[in-house]
Design a protein around this motif. Structure first.
Motif, mmCIF file in Angstrom:
data_model
loop_
_atom_site.group_PDB
_atom_site.id
_atom_site.type_symbol
_atom_site.label_atom_id
_atom_site.label_comp_id
_atom_site.label_asym_id
_atom_site.label_seq_id
_atom_site.Cartn_x
_atom_site.Cartn_y
_atom_site.Cartn_z
ATOM 1 N N SER A 1 0.837 -1.198 0.000
ATOM 2 C CA SER A 1 0.000 0.000 0.000
ATOM 3 C C SER A 1 0.872 1.247 0.000
ATOM 4 O O SER A 1 2.046 1.187 0.347
ATOM 5 N N ALA A 2 0.281 2.366 -0.316
ATOM 6 C CA ALA A 2 1.020 3.628 -0.331
ATOM 7 C C ALA A 2 1.502 3.976 1.077
ATOM 8 O O ALA A 2 2.603 4.487 1.252
ATOM 9 N N TRP A 3 0.675 3.705 2.082
ATOM 10 C CA TRP A 3 1.076 4.006 3.457
ATOM 11 C C TRP A 3 2.237 3.133 3.891
ATOM 12 O O TRP A 3 3.131 3.587 4.596
ATOM 13 N N ARG A 4 2.230 1.889 3.480
ATOM 14 C CA ARG A 4 3.339 0.989 3.810
ATOM 15 C C ARG A 4 4.634 1.542 3.194
ATOM 16 O O ARG A 4 5.673 1.563 3.838
ATOM 17 N N ALA A 5 4.547 2.029 1.969
ATOM 18 C CA ALA A 5 5.719 2.611 1.301
ATOM 19 C C ALA A 5 6.187 3.863 2.041
ATOM 20 O O ALA A 5 7.392 4.090 2.176
ATOM 21 N N LYS A 6 5.253 4.681 2.535
ATOM 22 C CA LYS A 6 5.636 5.893 3.267
ATOM 23 C C LYS A 6 6.422 5.549 4.526
ATOM 24 O O LYS A 6 7.252 6.323 4.974
ATOM 25 N N LEU A 7 6.163 4.364 5.094
ATOM 26 C CA LEU A 7 6.892 3.909 6.284
ATOM 27 C C LEU A 7 8.129 3.090 5.916
ATOM 28 O O LEU A 7 8.847 2.626 6.803
ATOM 29 N N GLY A 8 8.341 2.871 4.626
ATOM 30 C CA GLY A 8 9.527 2.138 4.193
ATOM 31 C C GLY A 8 9.443 0.641 4.360
ATOM 32 O O GLY A 8 10.464 -0.051 4.347
ATOM 33 N N LEU A 9 8.248 0.121 4.507
ATOM 34 C CA LEU A 9 8.064 -1.322 4.705
ATOM 35 C C LEU A 9 7.957 -2.022 3.357
ATOM 36 O O LEU A 9 7.222 -1.583 2.477
ATOM 37 N N GLU A 10 8.686 -3.110 3.205
ATOM 38 C CA GLU A 10 8.680 -3.835 1.931
ATOM 39 C C GLU A 10 7.696 -4.990 1.912
ATOM 40 O O GLU A 10 7.251 -5.399 0.856
ATOM 41 N N THR A 11 7.406 -5.541 3.072
ATOM 42 C CA THR A 11 6.512 -6.696 3.142
ATOM 43 C C THR A 11 5.227 -6.294 3.851
ATOM 44 O O THR A 11 5.193 -5.280 4.558
#
Length: 157
Positions: A1-11
């Motif tokens: 998700s976009a929010w996951r990307a904002k937190l730098g999470l890959e999985t």
């Protein structure tokens, strides 16, 4: 998700949404600047407390940060790679009201140089450097100045 990307999470993990929601809730409660918070989060490491300074409720932030740190460890996240990923999706500079106000005021006086400078900066919102502004170093990514606290720029401006 976009929010996951904002937190730098890959999985993806089941508790990611709660982690995201809790950060957004903390930011709202403490009125933490959205853009600056996410840029500082990119630099988040065990030794970097610069993001902590954005929160009045340090204990609540520390509790969230411990969860985030564990989450990063769970996917063996590399700090420098994560920072690079986050800085590609979290802009360093956005069009803030006070930046627009200065550009509009000068344009009304016939000086469009600030509009042109701002346009140039905003075409590269993820880049690190602003360069000089009026002969002295100033960052368009800084917190808005005190005089801009009550500023509203209308769509008609």
């Amino acid at each position: 998700s976009a929010w996951r990307a904002k937190l730098g999470l890959e999985t993806a993990r089941d508790d990611d949404q709660a982690l995201i929601d809790d950060l957004l809730r903390l930011m709202a409660q403490d009125r933490a600047d959205f853009t600056i918070t996410f840029r500082r989060l990119a630099a988040f490491t065990a030794g970097d407390d610069s993001i902590r300074d954005l929160f009045r409720n340090r204990e609540a932030f520390d509790a969230w940060a411990a969860r985030y740190r564990s989450r990063l460890q769970a996917e063996a996240s590399d700090d420098s790679q994560r920072a690079a990923r986050m800085n590609r999706v979290n802009p360093r500079v956005v069009l803030r009201n006070h930046l627009a106000e200065v550009a509009i005021d000068r344009a009304r006086e016939g000086d469009f140089s600030e509009v042109q400078r701002l346009l140039s900066v905003l075409q590269r919102p993820y880049d690190e450097a602003d360069g000089n502004r009026n002969g002295h170093q100033h960052s368009d990514a800084d917190f808005p100045p005190d005089w801009a606290a009550q500023l509203e720029v209308s769509c008609s401006s």
